[in-house]
Design an enzyme around this catalytic site. Sequence first.
Site, PDB file in Angstrom:
ATOM      1  N   ASP A  15       0.814  -1.232   0.000  1.00  0.00           N
ATOM      2  CA  ASP A  15       0.000   0.000   0.000  1.00  0.00           C
ATOM      3  C   ASP A  15       0.841   1.273   0.000  1.00  0.00           C
ATOM      4  O   ASP A  15       0.436   2.296   0.548  1.00  0.00           O
ATOM      5  CB  ASP A  15      -0.954   0.035   1.216  1.00  0.00           C
ATOM      6  CG  ASP A  15      -1.798  -1.209   1.288  1.00  0.00           C
ATOM      7  OD1 ASP A  15      -2.275  -1.652   0.234  1.00  0.00           O
ATOM      8  OD2 ASP A  15      -1.978  -1.732   2.409  1.00  0.00           O
ATOM      9  N   LYS A  18       2.141   2.443  -5.057  1.00  0.00           N
ATOM     10  CA  LYS A  18       2.790   2.003  -6.303  1.00  0.00           C
ATOM     11  C   LYS A  18       1.930   2.329  -7.516  1.00  0.00           C
ATOM     12  O   LYS A  18       2.437   2.686  -8.574  1.00  0.00           O
ATOM     13  CB  LYS A  18       3.052   0.485  -6.262  1.00  0.00           C
ATOM     14  CG  LYS A  18       4.044   0.060  -5.211  1.00  0.00           C
ATOM     15  CD  LYS A  18       4.242  -1.428  -5.195  1.00  0.00           C
ATOM     16  CE  LYS A  18       3.103  -2.219  -4.608  1.00  0.00           C
ATOM     17  NZ  LYS A  18       2.870  -2.037  -3.182  1.00  0.00           N
ATOM     18  N   GLY A  42      -4.256  -3.960  -4.145  1.00  0.00           N
ATOM     19  CA  GLY A  42      -5.232  -2.934  -4.512  1.00  0.00           C
ATOM     20  C   GLY A  42      -4.466  -1.681  -4.889  1.00  0.00           C
ATOM     21  O   GLY A  42      -3.926  -0.997  -4.032  1.00  0.00           O
ATOM     22  N   HIS A  43      -4.345  -1.420  -6.181  1.00  0.00           N
ATOM     23  CA  HIS A  43      -3.578  -0.263  -6.639  1.00  0.00           C
ATOM     24  C   HIS A  43      -4.550   0.840  -7.046  1.00  0.00           C
ATOM     25  O   HIS A  43      -5.305   0.696  -7.994  1.00  0.00           O
ATOM     26  CB  HIS A  43      -2.672  -0.659  -7.814  1.00  0.00           C
ATOM     27  CG  HIS A  43      -1.599  -1.638  -7.423  1.00  0.00           C
ATOM     28  ND1 HIS A  43      -0.879  -2.380  -8.310  1.00  0.00           N
ATOM     29  CD2 HIS A  43      -1.137  -1.973  -6.199  1.00  0.00           C
ATOM     30  CE1 HIS A  43      -0.001  -3.122  -7.649  1.00  0.00           C
ATOM     31  NE2 HIS A  43      -0.141  -2.898  -6.367  1.00  0.00           N
ATOM     32  N   GLN A 225       2.309  -5.824  -3.227  1.00  0.00           N
ATOM     33  CA  GLN A 225       2.662  -5.907  -1.801  1.00  0.00           C
ATOM     34  C   GLN A 225       4.003  -5.193  -1.571  1.00  0.00           C
ATOM     35  O   GLN A 225       4.304  -4.267  -2.307  1.00  0.00           O
ATOM     36  CB  GLN A 225       2.691  -7.374  -1.318  1.00  0.00           C
ATOM     37  CG  GLN A 225       1.312  -8.018  -1.228  1.00  0.00           C
ATOM     38  CD  GLN A 225       0.831  -8.636  -2.523  1.00  0.00           C
ATOM     39  OE1 GLN A 225       1.576  -9.275  -3.216  1.00  0.00           O
ATOM     40  NE2 GLN A 225      -0.440  -8.454  -2.846  1.00  0.00           N
ATOM     41  N   THR A 240       2.785 -12.320   2.877  1.00  0.00           N
ATOM     42  CA  THR A 240       2.003 -12.937   1.812  1.00  0.00           C
ATOM     43  C   THR A 240       2.773 -14.165   1.323  1.00  0.00           C
ATOM     44  O   THR A 240       3.818 -14.513   1.886  1.00  0.00           O
ATOM     45  CB  THR A 240       1.687 -11.915   0.699  1.00  0.00           C
ATOM     46  OG1 THR A 240       0.703 -12.474  -0.181  1.00  0.00           O
ATOM     47  CG2 THR A 240       2.933 -11.507  -0.090  1.00  0.00           C
TER      48      THR A 240
HETATM   49  P1  IMP Z   1      -2.625 -12.662   1.689  1.00  0.00           P
HETATM   50  O1  IMP Z   1      -1.720 -12.077   0.679  1.00  0.00           O
HETATM   51  O2  IMP Z   1      -4.061 -12.466   1.407  1.00  0.00           O
HETATM   52  O3  IMP Z   1      -2.287 -14.113   1.969  1.00  0.00           O
HETATM   53  O4  IMP Z   1      -2.375 -11.902   3.095  1.00  0.00           O
HETATM   54  C1  IMP Z   1      -1.152 -12.038   3.826  1.00  0.00           C
HETATM   55  C2  IMP Z   1      -0.766 -10.713   4.470  1.00  0.00           C
HETATM   56  O5  IMP Z   1      -0.399  -9.791   3.447  1.00  0.00           O
HETATM   57  C3  IMP Z   1      -1.907 -10.022   5.243  1.00  0.00           C
HETATM   58  O6  IMP Z   1      -1.339  -9.316   6.319  1.00  0.00           O
HETATM   59  C4  IMP Z   1      -2.472  -9.049   4.241  1.00  0.00           C
HETATM   60  O7  IMP Z   1      -3.127  -7.976   4.849  1.00  0.00           O
HETATM   61  C5  IMP Z   1      -1.198  -8.616   3.535  1.00  0.00           C
HETATM   62  N1  IMP Z   1      -1.423  -8.139   2.163  1.00  0.00           N
HETATM   63  C6  IMP Z   1      -1.674  -8.869   1.066  1.00  0.00           C
HETATM   64  N2  IMP Z   1      -1.802  -8.084  -0.017  1.00  0.00           N
HETATM   65  C7  IMP Z   1      -1.609  -6.825   0.406  1.00  0.00           C
HETATM   66  C8  IMP Z   1      -1.578  -5.559  -0.258  1.00  0.00           C
HETATM   67  O8  IMP Z   1      -1.737  -5.441  -1.481  1.00  0.00           O
HETATM   68  N3  IMP Z   1      -1.349  -4.481   0.536  1.00  0.00           N
HETATM   69  C9  IMP Z   1      -1.124  -4.575   1.860  1.00  0.00           C
HETATM   70  N4  IMP Z   1      -1.136  -5.727   2.520  1.00  0.00           N
HETATM   71  C10 IMP Z   1      -1.370  -6.854   1.806  1.00  0.00           C
END
Ligand code: IMP
Length: 440
Positions: A15, A18, A42-43, A225, A240
Amino acid sequence: MAIGNLAVLGAQWGDEGKGKIVDLLSPSFAVVARSQGGHNAGHTVLVNDDQFVLHLIPSGILHPSVVCVVGNGAVIDIAALFKEIDELSERGIAVDGRLFVSDRAHVILPYHRDVEAAAEASLGANRIGTTSRGIGPSYEDKVGRRGFRVSDLADRRDGSRFAETLKINVERRNRALGDNSLDWRAVREEVNTYWPRLLPFVADTSKLLHEMMCTGRPILFEGAQGAMLDIDHGSYPYVTSSNATIGGVCTGLGIGPGAVDGVLGIAKAYTTRVGAGPFPTELQGELGDQLRQSGSEFGASTGRPRRCGWFDAVSLRYSVRVNGIEGLAITKLDILDQFSEIQICSSYRVGDDVLKDPPANIDLFSECQPVYETFRGWRGEGVTAGVRQEADLPTAARRYLDGVEELVGVPISIISTGSDRDDTIVREESFLTRWLASRS
Ligand code: IMP
């Protein structure tokens, strides 16, 4: 001779903004390629007061001349991909003929979300706080060699390898959840509907990128990420499931390391994180709320409130090291306009020990306390919001940016002072400006 491909990577916990930076740089590139993650990202991009939130499709898609690639290292929920394509086309952005999805990318199937929900519930207080998109279980199936790749969706016959593996995977899901509620045939039916629509987007994207490079067309590699969420280098297990650092760009797109000519790290002027896990500079209470509200720090994918805190130079230095970052883009500087005093964390303290790097051990990481350097804020002196010339920044804001550069050890190339494309300062003397100019 280098043709000038640039990687744009998140240097914090995701976040970082980017989307805006990729959108800004896209006109200088022929291709924007995404190498990892899925629709957990989420961009958010603001174009002439129009807000676009992209999850899986690279932010470069907003520029009609740019070709976009989702590489083999990504995991793809086909229904979510179609939804995003439909939303873009409803808003006048056509993707046909310029969006390509790797034939080797793994897919997310409905049972991945079920398995994830059960896994998170079983962890209780230790849950990761995932985005619940089925990302982790899809990567687990990939590494467990029981996953499906995009190209497998073409093979849908009874008795085929696809059908047999699907049957086994759905049985595994039903056992894990202790019910028999999912029928593998229903999943196959759903998958059958995907292929005809998906086919025109499917390509050997590694080959496509090589062809682009051979004909001198520059590529922007868009990370998802951030380094601290990387499966290897992040705050494991609160991460992640993919490599959000530079290595993921090569494996996730099928390119050699020589194809990456520059690495730009993106970081907010403060820090946020969603989900659980260590966050040494997190601000509880009023200051944290102030950052959250004025920075609109709510997840672009899930709407969850983001945890907020001061800039963490320790994790940034680490991120610079593991990614080979040569320049930084500092986003959301304007959110700090309201403070009369601002902190930057320069090291961590655990008991009597001072740490200059994030520790590997997660319990130790969770115990880390920030050691701060205090900077004068510019409240009352002026604002950075909407400033487009560096000379117009308040003196204290420039001192703060100098402090970031000094503590992180890398120059700042871009300063973002608002969500609009034009609310941006690209420093004349930065590696990025020199490098973009040398290419033209
Ligand atoms: P997952 O990617 O859904 O498995 O989540 C694993 C961790 O990564 C969690 O803490 C999510 O909140 C974080 N996460 C995954 N994608 C994003 C992103 O695009 N922005 C911020 N945090 C993310």
